[in-house]
Scaffold this motif. Structure first.
Motif: not given
Lengths: 499, 448, 125
Positions: B134-156
């Motif tokens: 959609y835009d930069g901010a929602s993309g950034t939130a999606e990037a954090v969710l993706m990083a959580n999935r990749v690393t199986r960690r939950h702190r950004a």
């Protein structure tokens, strides 16, 4: 197919990728000379080439014109995609969004300099709340799925505020995939509710699934089988009696706009897809816009920012001092470009015309159902709403599948209908003609569908399996594409290295 | 009604085929109490002229980048869009087509998106990019969710220089997605150390460059610190034109790059629709959100394109999808692609150079005003001024004089008193010397 | 006749000592269609009976592969990463997914042998 030396086929032009037309020294813009100042980049100057191709303006205009000609579009024909509401996109809307006062306004200008923008948002909000009979609307969501997210977050914020930590969201089997995906994003456990034999939500199953743990039900109405949930008032009571909220997916609002207000159905939150009901263009997959209307108990928890009328003018609330709002969902305050288009559409139709929109949409879908019902099996009897559902029962023993019918339609000059959705019937074909199709156009579509069924029954399975024969492309091998994904173009020398 | 083809005779004939007496027969499933018998209380239909007049009157009430000296940035930028961009995106075959699920009749959109993905990967210095967010901010939130999935960690960990709207968006997704956020407070006077905030639960560090104050940041050491701790580096770029001049995040070790793509092809449009760019490394592609277009061949072995790796998406994976995103920013991605192809390598880097020089001229001119200081040692096309008065008052006073002078940082982060006298000023290839003269004169007047 | 045992979720397991090799049945691969991707667990991971151990994807579907018994993953079939088509071509052989050290041999008792599985399939139709 006869091969040609150029690769072109009449008016269908073979068109290489931009990168394959690159030549050093070509450009599509003429920029002023730089002064040659010393950069203030702290030594972070880009070192290597980016790799962007150089083309002139005529080449680029031709490139994208040729690409456009390989697309089906509403402008060129009926788009029977169920639950997608592919209606005519008026060009007045395009003209309005390009008014410099809208297009060149920045979201962070002082609010007193953008009163016209805020007035437009406020006016559109008034149309939306009046049409839905709901007290409030959150305008910021970027698309339908984003609206679902806003709605569920609002619900969760309201529940949290009353100290209620419910963990489950109920979703009917027939729901669009965004519903369970959204619930999961809000950390809810998703529980599926079956449909009854009439293609509606099974109210007994709903009652059985209700508990203190259920935060909400997400229900599309009219539902994805194209049917109105006739027990919806009871559904709302069941939810409210158990302290749960009723989320309505408004993807199919086109069937009822101006005739039924979701606020009269007991709904607490519902997103509208402005790119469906209110004709903002789909643009090959977006942008959309998904404002979400809210019931009284949910309004205080709406996302930021929002516009309020304030004295003589309008004000945008960007920070919430009350601590109720669940927060921000995106960079700025909404899909303004879609708002302008949608308001132009609403004002053009008016309260009287929007009512006719719904009625003609429902008329066209029932007409398609009436004309096709003897040839294609109707799993749930009508009347339907704005779309009609068939299954593949009539294709039994022909060797032809729903997918084959769809590909056959391409040869006949139509975009296929929605296939294999909803999941509750076998080989689903979901057809939504919309109100902007004339009777002649709908008749031609029905004639084609009837012809294809005759052809299937006449034992022409081989023709179907090879279809489309006449489209710019034949069936593409999606299996090979997924096994070895090639997601970007690479220059020949790099391809060699990768192999 | 000009958009509705049916005549009354059509309607009657069609009801006859259906076997219904009236339209109301088709609404029998609606509870009678909820079926409206009369139109709702809103104006009735109007012709084009009337609608055009009403909406033009609203548009005319706005001051904008079209009629005022303009220096507003912070996540959306005023750039010149070549005429052919708008002409091409208004072709009905692009404007009025659906998501390209049927590849045989959607090759135009699919090929364009493949070109878009390739260009985004090139600009960011990454391997792959999706077909837009959609835009930069929602993309950034999606990037954090993706990083959580990749690393199986939950702190950004979020950098203080991240645009406050982006930070708030990530915090919203975190609050409801059950993960933790460690946010730095923006420090206007120096670049803060982020590495010390990384711990064994950290999935990613999110850092913006140029940051919300316009300052550039070398990410190389931070990327190394992230990787050493098993975390990903998410780089955010709100001004994509900067990538014409600045080393891309991919070359500095970023694992996910998110950009706001509005600057190319898309008007500021009072906040949207914009286009989020999302790029990553090959090895993470299956954890990406959003649509992806891939190369394919048809049964006659002709090269074409299809939507691929769809099993990540909501329509197949439902509650286990990588994201709920469905409709994204297709037409904005088209505008981006056409604009960038018109620019080409030379035009894009040239455009970036013009932006940087315009900002330098503006910074020099404004720094010469008594009491005004430029805080940036580095910048691309926007920089931050320290003013002798609260910036919000100054910006309002400038607006009274018909000048859109910049963004007071206190508007984005009212809870941080250290920012109250700071104003972010952006200049682009559109900025003229005359505009700069007017701004400098007005600012001097306001401050004196 | 093989010693292959089947679950109702259409996975098979074949034992060699306390090591069980796990894959999906011929029926399962047929239902899935052309497999395009397989996601395998890390070696050392503990898998639980009837819970997800791997994921198998075709173009339009994704399915979990459930472990028929509990145990620790000792080996995964890396070749499926490059050539997932083996799941279709040879589901009971080259298309195996994982090997686990089985915790509790008695869990095998609830599984079907070839004959019982064929009967189970016949009932599904």
């Amino acid at each position: 197919m006869t091969a040609t030396s150029s690769g072109h086929r009449g008016l269908v032009m073979e068109e290489p990728l931009l990168f394959e037309q690159d030549a050093d020294g070509r450009t599509g813009v003429d920029l002023p000379e730089a002064e040659g100042r010393k950069p203030k980049l702290g030594g972070l100057e880009r070192k290597g080439r980016i790799g962007l191709p150089g083309l002139s303006e005529p080449q680029i205009v031709r490139h994208f014109t040729r690409l456009s000609q390989k697309n089906y579009a509403i402008d060129s024909g009926l788009y029977p995609l169920g639950s997608c509401t592919m209606k005519h996109n008026p060009r007045l809307n395009e003209k309005m969004v390009r008014l410099p006062g809208f297009a060149m306004a920045h979201p962070l200008q002082p609010q007193q300099t953008v009163q016209g923008c805020l007035e437009l948002i406020s006016t559109l909000a008034h149309w939306i709340t009046t049409l839905t009979g709901m007290p409030g609307v959150a305008m910021s969501p970027a698309a339908g799925a984003h609206g679902e997210l806003a709605g569920l977050m609002t619900i969760r914020a309201a529940l949290t505020a009353r100290g209620d930590a419910r963990k489950t969201v109920l979703v009917p089997e027939s729901a669009h995939g965004t519903n369970p995906a959204t619930a999961a994003l809000c950390d809810y456990k998703v529980e599926s509710i079956p449909a009854n034999e009439r293609g509606r939500i099974d109210v007994d199953a709903l009652k059985a699934a209700m508990s203190e743990d259920v935060a909400a039900l997400m229900l599309t109405n009219p539902n994805t089988c194209g049917l109105f949930e006739n027990e919806i008032l009871e559904v709302a009571d069941v939810l409210h009696d158990a302290g749960a909220f009723f989320y309505g997916d408004g993807a199919n609002f086109n069937a009822i706009v101006g005739r039924v207000r979701p606020g009269d159905l007991g709904i607490d939150a519902m997103h509208l897809n402005l790119h469906k009901t209110f004709s903002t263009p789909h643009g090959g997959g977006g942008p959309g816009s998904g404002p979400v209307v809210l019931s009284e108990p949910l309004v205080p928890y709406a996302p930021l920012p929002y516009v309020v009328a304030d004295g003589d003018g309008f004000r945008m609330v960007e920070h919430d001092d009350s601590g109720n709002s669940f927060g921000r969902l995106r960079s700025f305050h909404g899909q303004m470009g879609m708002f302008v288009r949608a308001l132009a559409y609403m004002m053009s139709h008016g309260a009287d015309g929007l009512r006719m929109v719904a009625e003609d949409a429902v008329l066209n879908a029932n007409y398609v159902m009436a004309r096709l019902k003897d040839a294609y099996n109707v799993p749930f009897p009508g009347p339907c709403m704005h779309e009609c559902l068939f299954d593949d029962h009539s294709l039994k023993d022909t060797g032809v599948t729903t997918l084959d019918i769809a590909k056959g339609m391409i040869d006949e000059g139509f975009h296929p209908m929605t296939m294999y959705f909803p999941l509750v019937v076998h080989g689903a074909m979901l057809i939504e003609p919309t109100e902007t199709e004339s009777r002649e156009s709908v008749d031609q579509f029905c004639d084609t569908m009837l012809h294809l069924m005759e052809r299937a029954k006449a034992g022409d399975a081989d023709w179907f399996h090879e279809a489309p024969h006449l489209a710019p492309w034949r069936r593409l091998d999606e299996t090979a594409a997924a096994r070895r994904p090639v997601l970007t173009w690479k220059p020949e020398e790099e391809k060699g290295e990768a192999a | 009604m000009r958009y509705l083809p049916h005549t009354d005779a059509d309607r009657q004939a069609m009801l006859g085929v259906i076997g219904a007496k009236s339209i109301d027969d088709l609404y029998v499933d609606v509870p009678r109490s909820a079926l409206l018998d009369a139109p709702v209380d809103l104006p009735h239909h109007q012709g084009e002229l009337a609608v055009e007049r009403a909406l033009s009157a609203m548009a005319d009430k706005n001051l904008s980048g079209a009629n005022a000296p303009f220096f507003v940035g912070c996540g959306a930028y005023r750039h010149h869009v070549p005429a052919s961009v708008d002409a091409l995106i208004q072709r009905g075959e692009f404007l009025t087509s659906y998501t390209p699920y049927q590849p045989e009749v959607s090759q135009g959109t699919l090929q364009m998106l493949f070109e878009f993905q390739t260009m985004v990967a090139m600009l960011t210095g990454m391997d792959v990019a999706n077909a837009s967010m959609y835009d930069g901010a929602s993309g950034t939130a999606e990037a954090v969710l993706m990083a959580n999935r990749v690393t199986r960690r939950h702190r950004a960990v979020l950098s203080g220089g991240l645009h406050p709207h982006y930070r708030e968006t990530v915090e919203t997704y975190a609050r409801y997605g059950d993960f933790e956020i460690a946010s730095q407070t923006l420090d206007p006077d120096g670049v803060q150390d982020l590495a010390e905030l990384i711990d064994e639960n950290t999935s990613c560090v999110v850092v913006q460059t140029p940051d919300v104050m316009g300052r550039l940041r070398d990410l190389t050491a931070l990327a190394e610190a992230c990787h050493a701790a098993g975390a990903l580096l998410v780089a955010v770029v709100t001004e994509v034109v900067s990538l014409g001049l600045v080393t891309p995040p991919g070359e500095m070790g970023a694992d996910i790059v998110v950009c706001e793509g509005q600057s190319l092809g898309n008007p500021m449009g009072f906040g949207g629709p914009y286009v989020g760019l999302f790029a990553t490394r090959d090895k993470y592609v299956r954890q990406m959100p959003g649509r992806l277009v891939g190369e394919a061949h048809d049964s006659e072995d002709r090269r074409g394109w299809v939507l691929t790796l769809s099993t990540r998406e909501q329509h197949i994976r439902r509650e286990k999808a990588t994201s709920n995103i469905c409709t994204n920013s297709g037409l904005c991605a088209l505008a981006f692609t056409i604009h960038l192809s018109l620019l080409g390598e030379a035009g894009f880097t040239g455009l970036a150079g013009l932006n940087h020089e315009a900002a330098q001229r503006a910074a020099e001119r404004l720094a010469a005003i008594d009491g005004v200081a430029v805080l940036n040692e580095t910048y691309f096309n926007e920089f931050t001024l320290r003013l002798p008065r609260p910036a919000e008052e100054v910006v309002d006073a400038l607006a009274e004089r018909g000048v859109l002078g910049g963004v007071p940082l206190s508007r984005l982060a009212p809870d941080n008193p250290a920012l109250s006298d700071l104003m972010v000023v952006a200049a682009t290839e559109m900025t003229t010397d005359e505009e700069l003269d007017v701004l400098a004169g007005a600012l001097q007047e306001v401050l004196s | 006749m093989s010693d292959r045992l089947y679950s109702k979720d259409h996975e098979w397991i074949e034992m060699d000592g306390d090591i069980g090799t796990i894959g999906v049945s011929d029926h399962a691969q047929e239902q899935l269609g052309d497999v395009v991707f397989v996601e395998l667990p890390e070696i050392g991971r503990a898998v639980v009976q009837n819970e997800e151990a791997a994921v198998v994807e075709s173009v339009k579907a994704a399915s979990e592969v459930y472990s028929p018994v509990s145990g620790e993953v000792v080996e995964v079939n890396e070749t499926l990463t490059d050539d997932p088509a083996q799941v279709n071509a040879d589901p009971h052989g080259e298309g195996w997914f994982i090997r686990i050290r089985v915790d509790d041999m008695s869990q095998l008792d609830g599984l079907m042998d070839e004959e019982a599985y064929q009967e189970f399939l016949a009932e599904l139709d």
